[in-house]
Design a protein around this motif. Structure first.
Motif, mmCIF file in Angstrom:
data_model
loop_
_atom_site.group_PDB
_atom_site.id
_atom_site.type_symbol
_atom_site.label_atom_id
_atom_site.label_comp_id
_atom_site.label_asym_id
_atom_site.label_seq_id
_atom_site.Cartn_x
_atom_site.Cartn_y
_atom_site.Cartn_z
ATOM 1 N N PHE A 158 -5.012 12.134 -0.598
ATOM 2 C CA PHE A 158 -4.937 10.696 -0.399
ATOM 3 C C PHE A 158 -3.867 9.986 -1.229
ATOM 4 N N LEU A 159 -3.225 10.699 -2.166
ATOM 5 C CA LEU A 159 -2.098 10.097 -2.892
ATOM 6 C C LEU A 159 -0.764 10.497 -2.268
ATOM 7 N N ASN A 160 -0.803 11.000 -1.070
ATOM 8 C CA ASN A 160 0.407 11.418 -0.372
ATOM 9 C C ASN A 160 0.683 10.446 0.776
ATOM 10 N N PRO A 161 1.715 9.607 0.643
ATOM 11 C CA PRO A 161 1.991 8.641 1.715
ATOM 12 C C PRO A 161 2.253 9.309 3.058
ATOM 13 N N HIS A 162 2.779 10.541 3.033
ATOM 14 C CA HIS A 162 3.092 11.213 4.292
ATOM 15 C C HIS A 162 1.835 11.526 5.090
ATOM 16 N N VAL A 163 0.686 11.662 4.405
ATOM 17 C CA VAL A 163 -0.543 11.930 5.147
ATOM 18 C C VAL A 163 -0.891 10.723 6.016
ATOM 19 N N TYR A 164 -0.588 9.530 5.515
ATOM 20 C CA TYR A 164 -0.866 8.323 6.298
ATOM 21 C C TYR A 164 0.149 8.175 7.429
ATOM 22 N N LEU A 220 3.888 10.566 -9.154
ATOM 23 C CA LEU A 220 3.454 10.808 -10.539
ATOM 24 C C LEU A 220 2.464 11.968 -10.609
ATOM 25 N N PHE A 221 1.505 11.979 -9.687
ATOM 26 C CA PHE A 221 0.520 13.060 -9.662
ATOM 27 C C PHE A 221 1.194 14.406 -9.395
ATOM 28 N N LEU A 222 2.120 14.452 -8.448
ATOM 29 C CA LEU A 222 2.801 15.703 -8.106
ATOM 30 C C LEU A 222 3.632 16.220 -9.281
ATOM 31 N N VAL A 223 4.309 15.326 -9.980
ATOM 32 C CA VAL A 223 5.091 15.745 -11.151
ATOM 33 C C VAL A 223 4.161 16.326 -12.214
ATOM 34 N N ALA A 224 3.041 15.644 -12.480
ATOM 35 C CA ALA A 224 2.100 16.120 -13.494
ATOM 36 C C ALA A 224 1.510 17.482 -13.123
ATOM 37 N N TYR A 225 1.117 17.649 -11.859
ATOM 38 C CA TYR A 225 0.560 18.936 -11.440
ATOM 39 C C TYR A 225 1.634 20.019 -11.489
ATOM 40 N N GLY A 226 2.869 19.655 -11.174
ATOM 41 C CA GLY A 226 3.980 20.595 -11.271
ATOM 42 C C GLY A 226 4.195 21.069 -12.700
ATOM 43 N N LEU A 254 0.831 -1.203 0.000
ATOM 44 C CA LEU A 254 0.000 0.000 0.000
ATOM 45 C C LEU A 254 0.867 1.255 0.000
ATOM 46 N N MET A 255 1.912 1.267 0.825
ATOM 47 C CA MET A 255 2.779 2.434 0.899
ATOM 48 C C MET A 255 3.548 2.643 -0.399
ATOM 49 N N THR A 256 3.968 1.550 -1.049
ATOM 50 C CA THR A 256 4.705 1.664 -2.319
ATOM 51 C C THR A 256 3.806 2.198 -3.426
ATOM 52 N N LEU A 257 2.588 1.649 -3.519
ATOM 53 C CA LEU A 257 1.651 2.124 -4.543
ATOM 54 C C LEU A 257 1.311 3.595 -4.341
ATOM 55 N N THR A 258 1.075 3.981 -3.099
ATOM 56 C CA THR A 258 0.752 5.366 -2.795
ATOM 57 C C THR A 258 1.936 6.269 -3.105
ATOM 58 N N ARG A 259 3.137 5.799 -2.793
ATOM 59 C CA ARG A 259 4.332 6.619 -3.021
ATOM 60 C C ARG A 259 4.517 6.925 -4.504
ATOM 61 N N TYR A 260 4.467 5.895 -5.355
ATOM 62 C CA TYR A 260 4.699 6.120 -6.783
ATOM 63 C C TYR A 260 3.530 6.843 -7.452
ATOM 64 N N GLY A 261 2.309 6.480 -7.043
ATOM 65 C CA GLY A 261 1.142 7.190 -7.578
ATOM 66 C C GLY A 261 1.155 8.659 -7.189
ATOM 67 N N GLY A 262 1.488 8.931 -5.932
ATOM 68 C CA GLY A 262 1.562 10.308 -5.453
ATOM 69 C C GLY A 262 2.645 11.096 -6.157
#
Length: 198
Positions: free
Chosen positions: A117-123, A76-82, A66-74
């Motif tokens: 919710f795509l930010n592992p640090h929130v968890y 990717l999302f941050l790079v795209a929004y950037g 779960l942490m790995t999926l969230t980390r890479y998904g998060g």
């Protein structure tokens, strides 16, 4: 006492500059969907805090997939929004600072959902860390501590979202928006790098 400690701890974890805060700040300056976004962020934090106090932090900490999926998904999302923020900064289009128009509420909430919710640090911060600190207290005390953390979240996001309108006069020029979007892009990319290098 438990309430004050929860409020202070929650505030310390939430105030750190992050993608969610940057997004709420930008929407607040634009005066776009501020109340729904503030409520969404505060309710999301409340849900995560309750989950942590209820013991979900142990499950999350022990689930590397779960942490790995969230980390890479998060990341990717941050790079795209950037990239989107960098494009806005490059183009330098003037932004409306006096209307509530712009993007749809659904799009704003979807972006906020991803930032949250795509930010592992929130968890790790909200569920695991805050949950662990709360659970060191007696049964009633941990829930009072959690209530303090939840109120801190609501106060912070309300101040950030609604207080941002006072910055609107500073953003009357294209240059100011270019600088803000450039900083947002840089923030997103730094956070993505931190996720990938963790």
């Amino acid at each position: 006492m438990h309430f004050v400690q929860g409020f202070a701890t929650g505030l310390a974890l939430i105030v750190a500059i992050g993608s969610q805060n940057a997004y709420v700040l930008r929407q607040g300056i634009l005066r776009q969907h501020v109340l729904p976004l503030v409520l969404f962020c505060a309710l999301s934090d409340a849900l995560l805090i309750l989950a942590g106090i209820g013991g979900a932090g142990l499950l999350i900490r022990d689930n590397p997939l779960l942490m790995t999926l969230t980390r890479y998904g998060g990341a990717l999302f941050l790079v795209a929004y950037g990239v989107l923020a960098a494009r806005r900064a490059w183009q330098g289009a003037p932004m409306p600072t006096d209307t509530g128009g712009g993007g749809t509420l659904a799009a704003a909430l979807a972006a906020c959902f991803a930032f949250t919710f795509l930010n592992p640090h929130v968890y790790l911060d909200t569920v695991v860390l805050l949950g662990a600190i709360a659970n060191q207290r007696p049964d009633a005390g941990r829930w009072i501590f959690g209530a303090g953390a939840m109120i801190a979240s609501l106060c912070w996001f309300a101040a950030l979202g609604f207080g941002a309108r006072f910055l609107a006069p500073l953003f009357a020029t294209v240059l100011a928006w270019r600088v803000l979007d450039g900083l947002i892009a840089l923030t997103m990319w730094v956070l993505a790098a931190m996720l990938l290098l963790d």
